[in-house]
Scaffold this motif. Structure first.
Motif, PDB file in Angstrom:
ATOM      1  N   MET A   1     -14.529  20.354  -7.320  1.00 51.67           N
ATOM      2  CA  MET A   1     -13.320  20.718  -8.030  1.00 51.67           C
ATOM      3  C   MET A   1     -12.806  19.483  -8.767  1.00 51.67           C
ATOM      4  SD  MET A   1      -9.948  22.448  -6.513  1.00 51.67           S
ATOM      5  CE  MET A   1      -8.642  21.279  -6.492  1.00 51.67           C
ATOM      6  N   LYS A   2     -12.520  19.646 -10.027  1.00 52.09           N
ATOM      7  CA  LYS A   2     -11.986  18.552 -10.823  1.00 52.09           C
ATOM      8  C   LYS A   2     -10.499  18.772 -11.022  1.00 52.09           C
ATOM      9  CE  LYS A   2     -14.070  15.780 -13.041  1.00 52.09           C
ATOM     10  NZ  LYS A   2     -14.220  14.396 -12.839  1.00 52.09           N
ATOM     11  N   SER A   3      -9.781  17.683 -11.015  1.00 53.54           N
ATOM     12  CA  SER A   3      -8.352  17.726 -11.241  1.00 53.54           C
ATOM     13  C   SER A   3      -7.988  16.633 -12.223  1.00 53.54           C
ATOM     14  CB  SER A   3      -7.613  17.505  -9.925  1.00 53.54           C
ATOM     15  OG  SER A   3      -6.229  17.434 -10.153  1.00 53.54           O
ATOM     16  N   ASP A   4      -6.999  16.877 -13.049  1.00 49.62           N
ATOM     17  CA  ASP A   4      -6.552  15.861 -13.991  1.00 49.62           C
ATOM     18  C   ASP A   4      -5.735  14.781 -13.295  1.00 49.62           C
ATOM     19  OD1 ASP A   4      -7.770  17.155 -16.093  1.00 49.62           O
ATOM     20  OD2 ASP A   4      -5.972  18.250 -16.668  1.00 49.62           O
ATOM     21  N   ILE A   5      -5.071  15.122 -12.219  1.00 49.16           N
ATOM     22  CA  ILE A   5      -4.233  14.159 -11.521  1.00 49.16           C
ATOM     23  C   ILE A   5      -5.098  13.378 -10.537  1.00 49.16           C
ATOM     24  CG2 ILE A   5      -2.261  13.847  -9.995  1.00 49.16           C
ATOM     25  CD1 ILE A   5      -1.136  16.434 -11.132  1.00 49.16           C
ATOM     26  N   ARG A   6      -5.014  12.056 -10.635  1.00 48.05           N
ATOM     27  CA  ARG A   6      -5.786  11.177  -9.771  1.00 48.05           C
ATOM     28  C   ARG A   6      -4.841  10.259  -9.005  1.00 48.05           C
ATOM     29  NH1 ARG A   6     -11.194  10.025 -11.487  1.00 48.05           N
ATOM     30  NH2 ARG A   6     -11.884  11.591 -12.961  1.00 48.05           N
ATOM     31  N   VAL A   7      -5.339   9.695  -7.905  1.00 50.16           N
ATOM     32  CA  VAL A   7      -4.561   8.783  -7.085  1.00 50.16           C
ATOM     33  C   VAL A   7      -5.360   7.493  -6.929  1.00 50.16           C
ATOM     34  CG1 VAL A   7      -5.443   9.653  -4.886  1.00 50.16           C
ATOM     35  CG2 VAL A   7      -3.195   8.593  -4.976  1.00 50.16           C
ATOM     36  N   CYS A   8      -4.664   6.379  -6.844  1.00 52.75           N
ATOM     37  CA  CYS A   8      -5.300   5.068  -6.674  1.00 52.75           C
ATOM     38  C   CYS A   8      -6.116   5.069  -5.385  1.00 52.75           C
ATOM     39  CB  CYS A   8      -4.240   3.974  -6.644  1.00 52.75           C
ATOM     40  SG  CYS A   8      -4.904   2.331  -6.341  1.00 52.75           S
ATOM     41  N   SER A   9      -7.368   4.627  -5.467  1.00 51.13           N
ATOM     42  CA  SER A   9      -8.230   4.628  -4.289  1.00 51.13           C
ATOM     43  C   SER A   9      -7.836   3.555  -3.279  1.00 51.13           C
ATOM     44  CB  SER A   9      -9.686   4.436  -4.702  1.00 51.13           C
ATOM     45  OG  SER A   9      -9.846   3.203  -5.369  1.00 51.13           O
ATOM     46  N   ALA A  10      -7.093   2.552  -3.702  1.00 55.65           N
ATOM     47  CA  ALA A  10      -6.704   1.459  -2.804  1.00 55.65           C
ATOM     48  C   ALA A  10      -5.213   1.479  -2.494  1.00 55.65           C
ATOM     49  CB  ALA A  10      -7.083   0.131  -3.452  1.00 55.65           C
ATOM     50  N   TRP A  11      -4.578   2.616  -2.576  1.00 57.89           N
ATOM     51  CA  TRP A  11      -3.118   2.635  -2.406  1.00 57.89           C
ATOM     52  C   TRP A  11      -2.698   2.282  -0.985  1.00 57.89           C
ATOM     53  CZ3 TRP A  11      -0.160   5.603   0.812  1.00 57.89           C
ATOM     54  CH2 TRP A  11      -0.722   6.764   1.339  1.00 57.89           C
ATOM     55  N   ARG A  12      -3.504   2.575   0.010  1.00 56.37           N
ATOM     56  CA  ARG A  12      -3.122   2.261   1.403  1.00 56.37           C
ATOM     57  C   ARG A  12      -3.088   0.758   1.642  1.00 56.37           C
ATOM     58  NH1 ARG A  12      -5.984   6.948   1.658  1.00 56.37           N
ATOM     59  NH2 ARG A  12      -5.004   8.651   2.777  1.00 56.37           N
ATOM     60  N   GLU A  13      -3.956   0.016   0.976  1.00 58.78           N
ATOM     61  CA  GLU A  13      -4.019  -1.430   1.168  1.00 58.78           C
ATOM     62  C   GLU A  13      -3.098  -2.187   0.218  1.00 58.78           C
ATOM     63  OE1 GLU A  13      -7.024   0.298   0.390  1.00 58.78           O
ATOM     64  OE2 GLU A  13      -7.452   0.679   2.496  1.00 58.78           O
ATOM     65  N   VAL A  14      -2.893  -1.667  -0.996  1.00 54.64           N
ATOM     66  CA  VAL A  14      -2.207  -2.425  -2.040  1.00 54.64           C
ATOM     67  C   VAL A  14      -0.763  -1.972  -2.250  1.00 54.64           C
ATOM     68  CG1 VAL A  14      -2.298  -3.073  -4.478  1.00 54.64           C
ATOM     69  CG2 VAL A  14      -4.415  -2.831  -3.189  1.00 54.64           C
ATOM     70  N   HIS A  15      -0.530  -0.674  -2.237  1.00 56.78           N
ATOM     71  CA  HIS A  15       0.783  -0.123  -2.566  1.00 56.78           C
ATOM     72  C   HIS A  15       1.484   0.410  -1.318  1.00 56.78           C
ATOM     73  CE1 HIS A  15      -0.752  -0.301  -6.658  1.00 56.78           C
ATOM     74  NE2 HIS A  15      -1.777   0.452  -6.292  1.00 56.78           N
ATOM     75  N   ASP A  16       2.794   0.562  -1.400  1.00 53.86           N
ATOM     76  CA  ASP A  16       3.538   1.122  -0.271  1.00 53.86           C
ATOM     77  C   ASP A  16       3.619   2.641  -0.323  1.00 53.86           C
ATOM     78  OD1 ASP A  16       5.155   1.107  -2.493  1.00 53.86           O
ATOM     79  OD2 ASP A  16       6.985   0.549  -1.419  1.00 53.86           O
ATOM     80  N   ARG A  17       3.175   3.224  -1.420  1.00 53.25           N
ATOM     81  CA  ARG A  17       3.140   4.686  -1.583  1.00 53.25           C
ATOM     82  C   ARG A  17       1.999   5.039  -2.513  1.00 53.25           C
ATOM     83  NH1 ARG A  17       4.749   5.762  -6.525  1.00 53.25           N
ATOM     84  NH2 ARG A  17       6.013   4.276  -7.650  1.00 53.25           N
ATOM     85  N   PRO A  18       1.550   6.293  -2.532  1.00 54.61           N
ATOM     86  CA  PRO A  18       0.474   6.677  -3.451  1.00 54.61           C
ATOM     87  C   PRO A  18       0.898   6.501  -4.904  1.00 54.61           C
ATOM     88  CG  PRO A  18       0.836   8.383  -1.814  1.00 54.61           C
ATOM     89  CD  PRO A  18       1.939   7.394  -1.654  1.00 54.61           C
ATOM     90  N   VAL A  19      -0.026   6.023  -5.725  1.00 57.21           N
ATOM     91  CA  VAL A  19       0.215   5.853  -7.153  1.00 57.21           C
ATOM     92  C   VAL A  19      -0.655   6.875  -7.875  1.00 57.21           C
ATOM     93  CG1 VAL A  19       0.050   4.300  -9.120  1.00 57.21           C
ATOM     94  CG2 VAL A  19       0.736   3.415  -6.891  1.00 57.21           C
ATOM     95  N   TYR A  20      -0.016   7.841  -8.536  1.00 55.02           N
ATOM     96  CA  TYR A  20      -0.725   8.895  -9.247  1.00 55.02           C
ATOM     97  C   TYR A  20      -0.837   8.540 -10.719  1.00 55.02           C
ATOM     98  CZ  TYR A  20       0.009  11.550  -5.001  1.00 55.02           C
ATOM     99  OH  TYR A  20      -0.003  11.956  -3.705  1.00 55.02           O
ATOM    100  N   THR A  21      -1.951   8.969 -11.336  1.00 54.57           N
ATOM    101  CA  THR A  21      -2.195   8.680 -12.737  1.00 54.57           C
ATOM    102  C   THR A  21      -3.101   9.748 -13.335  1.00 54.57           C
ATOM    103  OG1 THR A  21      -3.027   7.017 -14.268  1.00 54.57           O
ATOM    104  CG2 THR A  21      -4.170   7.207 -12.180  1.00 54.57           C
ATOM    105  N   LEU A  22      -3.181   9.770 -14.648  1.00 54.77           N
ATOM    106  CA  LEU A  22      -4.099  10.667 -15.340  1.00 54.77           C
ATOM    107  C   LEU A  22      -5.345   9.932 -15.821  1.00 54.77           C
ATOM    108  CD1 LEU A  22      -1.575  12.740 -17.473  1.00 54.77           C
ATOM    109  CD2 LEU A  22      -2.709  13.426 -15.369  1.00 54.77           C
ATOM    110  N   SER A  23      -5.341   8.604 -15.737  1.00 56.56           N
ATOM    111  CA  SER A  23      -6.485   7.822 -16.193  1.00 56.56           C
ATOM    112  C   SER A  23      -7.475   7.592 -15.057  1.00 56.56           C
ATOM    113  CB  SER A  23      -6.015   6.486 -16.759  1.00 56.56           C
ATOM    114  OG  SER A  23      -5.463   5.698 -15.739  1.00 56.56           O
TER     115      SER A  23
END
Length: 59
Positions: A1-23
């Motif tokens: 299944m393909k989706s236009d909305i993507r999430v950063c693969s390293a958000w658990r290590e780098v960010h304090d919350r999920p970072v969503y993007t279209l790129s």
């Protein structure tokens, strides 16, 4: 299944919350972005045949 909305693969290590993007890359850290949606079904589901039969019967 393909989706236009993507999430950063390293958000658990780098960010304090999920970072969503279209790129294809995270706009904040530059890491790869992955599909954020789970698969709609498991092809190896042992009870899938029965669930689909029940759905057809209830129509």
């Amino acid at each position: 299944m393909k989706s236009d909305i993507r999430v950063c693969s390293a958000w658990r290590e780098v960010h304090d919350r999920p970072v969503y993007t279209l790129s294809a890359v995270c706009p904040e850290c530059g890491a790869d972005a992955e599909n954020s949606a789970p698969a709609p079904f498991d092809p190896n589901d042992p009870h899938g045949e029965y669930r689909r039969a029940l759905k057809r019967r209830n129509r």
